[in-house]
Design an enzyme around this catalytic site. Structure first.
Site, short mmCIF file in Angstrom:
data_model
loop_
_atom_site.label_atom_id
_atom_site.label_comp_id
_atom_site.label_asym_id
_atom_site.label_seq_id
_atom_site.Cartn_x
_atom_site.Cartn_y
_atom_site.Cartn_z
N GLU A 187 12.14 2.56 14.37
CA GLU A 187 11.19 3.55 13.87
C GLU A 187 9.92 3.44 14.70
O GLU A 187 9.87 2.67 15.66
CB GLU A 187 10.89 3.32 12.37
CG GLU A 187 10.26 1.97 12.08
CD GLU A 187 10.00 1.75 10.59
OE1 GLU A 187 9.70 2.70 9.86
OE2 GLU A 187 10.07 0.57 10.16
N LYS A 228 6.51 -1.97 1.86
CA LYS A 228 5.32 -1.39 2.51
C LYS A 228 4.16 -2.37 2.40
O LYS A 228 3.20 -2.19 1.65
CB LYS A 228 4.99 -0.02 1.91
CG LYS A 228 4.12 0.83 2.84
CD LYS A 228 4.20 2.29 2.49
CE LYS A 228 3.19 3.15 3.23
NZ LYS A 228 3.29 3.13 4.68
N TYR A 278 0.83 -1.21 0.00
CA TYR A 278 0.00 0.00 0.00
C TYR A 278 0.86 1.24 0.00
O TYR A 278 2.07 1.18 0.23
CB TYR A 278 -0.96 0.00 1.19
CG TYR A 278 -0.31 0.27 2.53
CD1 TYR A 278 0.44 -0.71 3.18
CD2 TYR A 278 -0.44 1.51 3.15
CE1 TYR A 278 1.02 -0.46 4.41
CE2 TYR A 278 0.14 1.76 4.39
CZ TYR A 278 0.87 0.78 5.01
OH TYR A 278 1.46 1.02 6.22
N LEU A 281 10.94 1.01 7.28
CA LEU A 281 10.34 1.50 6.04
C LEU A 281 11.04 2.81 5.69
O LEU A 281 11.13 3.70 6.54
CB LEU A 281 8.83 1.76 6.22
CG LEU A 281 8.22 2.26 4.92
CD1 LEU A 281 7.99 1.11 3.96
CD2 LEU A 281 6.92 3.01 5.17
N1 PDD Z 1 2.80 4.95 7.55
N2 PDD Z 1 7.41 3.72 9.12
C1 PDD Z 1 6.31 2.94 9.02
C2 PDD Z 1 6.34 1.58 9.61
C3 PDD Z 1 5.17 3.43 8.35
O1 PDD Z 1 4.08 2.66 8.22
C4 PDD Z 1 5.21 4.75 7.80
C5 PDD Z 1 4.03 5.30 7.05
C6 PDD Z 1 6.37 5.51 7.95
C7 PDD Z 1 6.50 6.89 7.38
O2 PDD Z 1 6.56 6.83 5.96
P1 PDD Z 1 6.06 8.04 5.05
O3 PDD Z 1 6.86 9.24 5.45
O4 PDD Z 1 6.33 7.58 3.68
O5 PDD Z 1 4.60 8.23 5.36
C8 PDD Z 1 7.45 4.96 8.60
C9 PDD Z 1 1.62 5.34 6.83
C10 PDD Z 1 1.37 6.81 6.87
C11 PDD Z 1 0.45 4.49 7.31
O6 PDD Z 1 0.68 3.30 7.52
O7 PDD Z 1 -0.66 4.99 7.44
#
Ligand code: PDD
Length: 288
Positions: free
Chosen positions: A180, A147, A33, A205
């Site tokens: 993270e 992801k 996703y 991620l």
């Molecule tokens: N989450 N780490 C994890 C495990 C994440 O699921 C996400 C993003 C991030 C931040 O990535 P980005 O800057 O690309 O949003 C880091 C999304 C927002 C979610 O699962 O809703």
């Protein structure tokens, strides 16, 4: 205007949107996703998000459900149909519908589902006071760079953090490093002014917000270091913050109930949020 979802080629009322019970996303979480922020009706960092989608799909050998250029058009159509000005657009791709069998199906066609969600910017109180995080063990698999829809460890960590009164979980691996957050990247600022975040690789991620911020900060006189840091180092840091597509840059002022950086967002975190928001504004100007 009622909410509209996109399901495999059709725009349908959100309340009635359905997928087949043998969709492999439903059965195995066999899919990936993306979450892309939308500000003033403009997709922020669209291309890096589509690049990451391509990477996740490639690592799992799932075909693009539609060509990239078509996906870009559908995303715009979804924003228009939902009147989305500010929030997020969510899209997921699964390996498709096939009789349940762990092996890849010979013929399945990837499924594409898209939804939008309105979000308000973080409140002044959150920006003024920061948020609390709670440390939780990182019990995920070794391909956190993908992801994947499979988010059980993240969900359990976020729930545990929520029950501990925190906004986010910070995941700590077996070596004691903060990798993270459950859905955000984790950062600290040291007393010598270094901005530190866990290195990109299979352990986290690679957040798009993280990547943008690293690029933006590198063009200024800021010292960035991608290395691991421990929970104790984070608790004793000058500042801490988190990043994600929905939160942008949010100050962290408590870790496991202990105050970080005097309990108020620090100057580096404020500056980074301003730099990030200015970059979003520049993307909006360029798109209009
Ligand atoms: N989450 N780490 C994890 C495990 C994440 O699921 C996400 C993003 C991030 C931040 O990535 P980005 O800057 O690309 O949003 C880091 C999304 C927002 C979610 O699962 O809703």
């Amino acid at each position: 205007m009622g909410r509209v979802a996109y399901v495999n080629g059709r725009y349908v009322p959100h309340d009635h949107a359905q997928v087949h019970i043998e969709d492999r996303g439903y059965q195995f979480a066999d899919g990936v996703y993306e979450v892309v922020p939308v500000v003033d009706g403009v997709l922020v960092d669209e291309e890096p998000h589509l690049d990451r989608l391509g990477y996740s799909l490639g690592e799992l050998r799932i075909a693009w459900p539609v060509r990239r250029q078509v996906l870009r058009l559908i995303l715009r159509e979804m924003m228009a149909r939902n009147g989305l000005e500010r929030g997020i657009i969510y899209f997921q791709v699964t390996r498709g519908v096939a009789p349940r069998d762990h092996k890849f199906p010979a013929k399945a066609k990837s499924s594409l589902v898209i939804t939008t969600k309105r979000l308000k910017p973080p409140s002044a109180a959150i920006l003024e006071n920061g948020v609390a995080v709670s440390s939780q063990p990182d019990i995920r698999w070794e391909r956190c760079d993908i992801k994947s829809l499979s988010l059980l460890p993240n969900i359990l960590a976020k729930q545990a953090a929520h029950e501990a009164g925190a906004f986010e979980a910070w995941l700590v691996d077996e070596a004691g490093a903060v990798t993270e957050g459950s859905s955000t990247n984790a950062w600290i600022v040291t007393h010598s002014g270094e901005i530190v975040t866990y290195p990109k690789g299979q352990g986290i991620l690679g957040g798009i917000t993280r990547q943008s911020l690293l690029q933006l900060a590198a063009t200024r006189n800021l010292r960035l270091v991608e290395r691991s840091f421990t929970l104790d180092e984070a608790k004793a840091a000058a500042e801490a913050f988190l990043t994600s597509s929905s939160a942008f840059v949010l100050p962290v002022t408590r870790i496991d109930g202990e105050v970080v950086g005097g309990g108020k967002p620090g100057p580096v975190t404020r500056q980074l949020r301003e730099i990030y928001v200015a970059n979003v504004d520049a993307q909006i100007r360029a798109a209009k």
